[in-house]
Scaffold this active site. Structure first.
Site: not given
Ligand code: AQP
Length: 355
Positions: A115, A217, A220
């Protein structure tokens, strides 16, 4: 001597639309756990300031995540559902953990490296210290288990390191105050104030990959909306995204081993199995040898059947912000009472004068 009561904690950031990865890796697991454990599910709004400071609609996003929790089937009476900023003890404990954790530990976090990108010096201090706040989110309730997707494994390991260092550094005071709890660390019985929390990275799809690139992965923050299925996508959009999902030219293999080295095919089979509540072996037994032109429509029908009702329910609940605020307020009060109790004891252990 007592043992830690089994308690689940997890959270989701209110940044952008929730997607299928969040659902299969986290929310679906949260719902499955609520019948067997005491659970605390948080919308971690303060974390969303780490990468982007000024949000147009942070409160709306926070309510949207709460609406998703409720739409997926979390019961606000059975579980504690709240947003992080209502309970200031998270930030207070995070400060103490900032003093326990080492800068080197934070610098090694792959999420920070991803990030922060190339210009690390310009990343916020909050982004670097994110895992410290995450440790505080969990340990302010002395939670024993955290259901998360695989991407959070490293942060959970750091949470254990912080707990262990706190327990070691303050071991004499914890013992003198009689605040230690017995726990097993490997074969050894030890005493500590904070549990060494276990990640629950399980379920059929702990790492859902992008629909456009099977090596990344689903996320968002991916600039391509086609890379993910959002929980608020309508039926046509879900079907279109699956139709456009990247694949290779080969038909599906005759056994699961044949998915190796075929990340996009592997991902779609995993998603199918997770949504159908079956195994990858069964999906291959049903679709092995068939072309994606056969498999994708079946996957699209299944995804629409499972996800479209959740999206509809999210919209319905989001239409009643007063109800959502009531759930978060009630959850915040219950969480706050627990966190206050922990922090009183932390003050005693650390030796801070509060009276
Ligand atoms: N691709 C994924 N597969 C399985 N689990 C996932 N999680 C996120 N992406 C996947 C799980 O969702 C929960 C909440 O995540 P979060 O929104 O708090 O943060 P994150 O992991 O940073 O989600 P994103 O979508 O990947 O956001 P960005 O793009 O901002 O980094 C967690 O339990 C996470 O493991």
């Amino acid at each position: 001597m007592s043992e830690f009561r089994q308690l689940i904690f997890s959270g989701v950031q209110p940044t952008g639309n929730l997607h299928l990865g969040n659902y299969l890796g986290a929310l679906q697991r949260f719902v499955a756990l609520q019948d067997s454990y005491d659970c605390i599910y948080c919308v971690v709004d303060m974390h969303s300031l780490t990468a982007t400071l000024v949000h147009d609609d942070l409160m709306e996003q926070t309510r949207a995540i709460a609406a998703a929790y409720l739409a997926c089937g979390l019961d606000p009476k059975k579980n504690i559902i709240f947003n992080q900023s209502r309970v200031p003890q998270h930030a207070e404990l995070a400060w103490i953990f900032n003093c326990v954790a080492r800068i080197g530990w934070m610098n090694r976090m792959t999420q920070f490296k991803d990030k922060a990108g190339k210009d690390r010096e310009n990343a916020s201090l909050g982004l670097l210290a994110y895992p410290s706040l995450m440790a505080a989110d969990i340990l302010v309730y002395r939670a024993t288990h955290v259901p998360v997707g695989e991407d959070q494994k490293q942060h959970l390991e750091l949470t254990r390191d912080i707990a262990q260092k706190f327990n070691n550094d303050f071991s004499d005071r914890i013992a003198a105050l009689g605040l230690g709890v017995e726990m097993m660390v490997g074969e050894e019985k030890v005493n500590g104030f904070f549990p060494l929390t276990e990640p629950l990275i399980e379920g059929p799809a702990p790492r859902v990959m992008s629909l456009r690139d099977g090596s990344k992965k689903m996320s968002k923050s991916d600039p391509s909306d086609l890379s993910r299925i959002n929980l608020l996508d309508d039926a046509d959009t879900i079907a279109r995204k699956i139709k456009k999902a990247k694949t290779d030219p080969e038909p599906l293999p005759g056994d699961v081993e044949g998915l190796e080295g075929r990340p996009e095919a592997d991902n779609l089979v995993t998603i199918y199995a997770a949504l159908a509540g079956t195994t990858r072996e069964q999906v291959i037994a049903d679709f092995g040898g068939r072309q994606f032109s056969d498999f994708k429509p079946a996957l699209a029908d299944l995804a629409v059947e499972k996800l479209a009702p959740i999206g509809e329910e999210m919209r319905r609940i989001a239409g009643d912000p007063a109800y959502i605020d009531g759930v978060l307020r009630d959850g915040g009060e219950r969480a706050g009472a627990m966190a206050e109790q922990t922090m009183k004891q932390v003050h005693q252990i650390v030796g801070l004068l509060v009276n």
